[in-house]
Design an enzyme around this catalytic site. Structure first.
Site, PDB file in Angstrom:
ATOM      1  N   HIS A  20       0.789  -1.232   0.000  1.00 34.80           N
ATOM      2  CA  HIS A  20       0.000   0.000   0.000  1.00 34.80           C
ATOM      3  C   HIS A  20       0.824   1.287   0.000  1.00 34.80           C
ATOM      4  O   HIS A  20       0.317   2.324  -0.408  1.00 34.80           O
ATOM      5  CB  HIS A  20      -0.918   0.024   1.227  1.00 34.80           C
ATOM      6  CG  HIS A  20      -1.960  -1.029   1.210  1.00 34.80           C
ATOM      7  ND1 HIS A  20      -1.694  -2.333   1.577  1.00 34.80           N
ATOM      8  CD2 HIS A  20      -3.270  -0.989   0.874  1.00 34.80           C
ATOM      9  CE1 HIS A  20      -2.802  -3.042   1.466  1.00 34.80           C
ATOM     10  NE2 HIS A  20      -3.771  -2.257   1.041  1.00 34.80           N
ATOM     11  N   ASP A  89      -9.800  -3.750   1.760  1.00 37.73           N
ATOM     12  CA  ASP A  89      -8.399  -3.658   2.205  1.00 37.73           C
ATOM     13  C   ASP A  89      -8.131  -4.693   3.273  1.00 37.73           C
ATOM     14  O   ASP A  89      -8.992  -4.984   4.109  1.00 37.73           O
ATOM     15  CB  ASP A  89      -8.096  -2.268   2.791  1.00 37.73           C
ATOM     16  CG  ASP A  89      -7.729  -1.256   1.742  1.00 37.73           C
ATOM     17  OD1 ASP A  89      -6.957  -1.602   0.828  1.00 37.73           O
ATOM     18  OD2 ASP A  89      -8.208  -0.116   1.840  1.00 37.73           O
TER      19      ASP A  89
END
EC number: 2.3.1.-
Length: 167
Positions: A20, A89
């Site tokens: 990320h 996520d």
């Protein structure tokens, strides 16, 4: 913890995640703020420090197709548009993925989830499937097969969709 503190904790986890950390801030905004607004996330904390984060959306088939085509496409209203659960996520940069898995399988013990999984450094993703600890594996596979048929049918209605088969 208030929303802004949680947002900061999640941002800190993003910056510590190999996958990320180089993603644009716009994607953080697209993926995290709706999760907080809809309360569709888990933030695990140990000794006052965030260690893992997971968010999920409940999509309808139309929104699911939109998401498959463009993972940046989800708007706030999309996050609660249906009953097809997707992990948006999954961040556990300090080796706590097992703890997060255990927590999520307990929280959604009867649930079926899918996720687009991307390896760090790769532009490609794949759809992975997950089910809660109370779900029979055979039943889960049947449900996922049905989801897949519905999704493939919806995707095949698009002009730019090509089905390739391996021989």
């Amino acid at each position: 913890m208030d929303k802004f503190s949680e947002l900061g904790s999640i941002a800190w986890l993003w910056t510590n995640s190999e996958l990320h950390q180089n993603w644009p801030l716009s994607l953080f905004s697209t993926n995290v703020i709706p999760a907080i607004e809809t309360q569709q996330y888990v933030l695990l904390v140990r000794d006052g420090m965030p260690i893992a984060y997971c968010s999920w959306a409940r999509l309808n088939l139309e929104t699911e197709v939109k998401y498959i085509n463009d993972v940046t496409s989800l708007k706030l209203e999309d996050w609660q548009s249906g009953d097809r659960y997707w992990f948006i996520d999954w961040i556990a940069p300090f080796g706590d993925s097992y703890l997060l898995t255990k927590h999520m399988r307990k929280l959604f013990s009867d649930g079926l989830f899918r996720a687009i999984r991307v390896d760090a450094g790769s532009p490609n993703g794949k759809i992975s499937e997950f089910y809660g600890r109370n779900v029979d594996a055979k039943l889960a596979m049947q449900s996922f097969e049905q989801y897949q048929k519905e999704l493939m049918n919806a995707l095949s209605q698009q002009d730019n969709f090509i089905i390739s088969t391996s021989k």
